[in-house]
Design an enzyme around this catalytic site. Sequence first.
Site, mmCIF file in Angstrom:
data_model
loop_
_atom_site.group_PDB
_atom_site.id
_atom_site.type_symbol
_atom_site.label_atom_id
_atom_site.label_comp_id
_atom_site.label_asym_id
_atom_site.label_seq_id
_atom_site.Cartn_x
_atom_site.Cartn_y
_atom_site.Cartn_z
ATOM 1 N N GLN A 67 0.032 4.617 -11.980
ATOM 2 C CA GLN A 67 -0.526 4.820 -10.643
ATOM 3 C C GLN A 67 0.535 5.332 -9.679
ATOM 4 O OE1 GLN A 67 -2.264 1.278 -8.866
ATOM 5 N NE2 GLN A 67 -3.417 2.479 -7.367
ATOM 6 N N HIS A 75 -8.571 4.507 -7.261
ATOM 7 C CA HIS A 75 -9.321 5.749 -7.438
ATOM 8 C C HIS A 75 -9.613 5.969 -8.909
ATOM 9 C CE1 HIS A 75 -4.989 6.579 -7.415
ATOM 10 N NE2 HIS A 75 -5.230 7.496 -8.341
ATOM 11 N N PHE A 76 -10.766 6.579 -9.164
ATOM 12 C CA PHE A 76 -11.102 7.043 -10.508
ATOM 13 C C PHE A 76 -11.007 8.562 -10.511
ATOM 14 C CE2 PHE A 76 -12.700 2.823 -10.941
ATOM 15 C CZ PHE A 76 -12.633 2.541 -12.309
ATOM 16 N N HIS A 77 -10.384 9.088 -11.553
ATOM 17 C CA HIS A 77 -10.329 10.526 -11.770
ATOM 18 C C HIS A 77 -11.560 10.909 -12.598
ATOM 19 C CE1 HIS A 77 -5.846 10.972 -10.939
ATOM 20 N NE2 HIS A 77 -5.925 9.672 -11.174
ATOM 21 N N ASP A 92 -8.997 16.565 -6.343
ATOM 22 C CA ASP A 92 -7.573 16.309 -6.592
ATOM 23 C C ASP A 92 -6.797 17.590 -6.280
ATOM 24 O OD1 ASP A 92 -5.936 14.094 -8.657
ATOM 25 O OD2 ASP A 92 -4.970 15.968 -8.056
ATOM 26 N N ILE A 93 -5.691 17.428 -5.568
ATOM 27 C CA ILE A 93 -4.924 18.598 -5.122
ATOM 28 C C ILE A 93 -4.140 19.261 -6.267
ATOM 29 C CG2 ILE A 93 -2.747 17.486 -4.459
ATOM 30 C CD1 ILE A 93 -3.192 19.013 -1.715
HETATM 31 P P1 5GP Z 1 -2.591 8.400 -9.827
HETATM 32 O O1 5GP Z 1 -2.236 7.479 -8.681
HETATM 33 O O2 5GP Z 1 -3.917 8.081 -10.422
HETATM 34 O O3 5GP Z 1 -1.506 8.494 -10.853
HETATM 35 O O4 5GP Z 1 -2.682 9.874 -9.269
HETATM 36 C C1 5GP Z 1 -2.868 10.222 -7.936
HETATM 37 C C2 5GP Z 1 -3.593 11.552 -7.903
HETATM 38 O O5 5GP Z 1 -3.721 11.915 -6.550
HETATM 39 C C3 5GP Z 1 -2.880 12.700 -8.606
HETATM 40 O O6 5GP Z 1 -3.777 13.291 -9.545
HETATM 41 C C4 5GP Z 1 -2.525 13.675 -7.496
HETATM 42 O O7 5GP Z 1 -2.645 15.011 -7.881
HETATM 43 C C5 5GP Z 1 -3.496 13.296 -6.410
HETATM 44 N N1 5GP Z 1 -2.980 13.473 -5.065
HETATM 45 C C6 5GP Z 1 -1.771 13.039 -4.606
HETATM 46 N N2 5GP Z 1 -1.629 13.356 -3.294
HETATM 47 C C7 5GP Z 1 -2.771 13.971 -2.922
HETATM 48 C C8 5GP Z 1 -3.224 14.523 -1.688
HETATM 49 O O8 5GP Z 1 -2.551 14.508 -0.652
HETATM 50 N N3 5GP Z 1 -4.464 15.073 -1.682
HETATM 51 C C9 5GP Z 1 -5.266 15.117 -2.797
HETATM 52 N N4 5GP Z 1 -6.448 15.694 -2.671
HETATM 53 N N5 5GP Z 1 -4.859 14.618 -3.980
HETATM 54 C C10 5GP Z 1 -3.631 14.045 -4.042
#
Ligand code: 5GP
Length: 139
Positions: free
Chosen positions: A97, A103-105, A34-35
């Site tokens: 989301q 995706h799973f964290h 995660d970035i």
């Molecule tokens: P969610 O959709 O579960 O709320 O979170 C999306 C996750 O993707 C976040 O934790 C965010 O930091 C990560 N994320 C968003 N854009 C990118 C990206 O371009 N590259 C990576 N490696 N992670 C990302």
Amino acid sequence: MSAYDDDNIFAKIMRGEIPCVKVYEDDKVFAFMDIMPRSDGHTLVIPKAKARNLLDISPDDLADLMTAVQKIAKAAMAGMGADGITLQQFSEAAGGQEVFHIHFHVVPRWSDVRMRPPASAMADVEDLKKHAEKINTAL
Ligand code: 5GP
């Protein structure tokens, strides 16, 4: 619920159109750092199958994904020397989301260390590479 969008950012990452720090890949799944990690070693595990979230993924694809999530969680525990793992999955905007490819964290945790707030800071890519290597080595 909207249809799956082929141009979501994780689909682009899997196609190699956007860079990432990869942890693991096989024919079914892809895992990368995660970035904006909520802890050191925060890894995202995604299926190669096209699914928006928990609500539209097929049971078979979900089973493959969860098998990979467990594998990454165990490697993160061992490789990062963690005390525990927090698993997160958000479905639809109201569920938190932001990227609409399921995706799973997998978030390594240490006793008495709080998770960083969501989207608090972009990680240093060199740090992400070090963490990815530690997890990958423990696979
Ligand atoms: P969610 O959709 O579960 O709320 O979170 C999306 C996750 O993707 C976040 O934790 C965010 O930091 C990560 N994320 C968003 N854009 C990118 C990206 O371009 N590259 C990576 N490696 N992670 C990302």
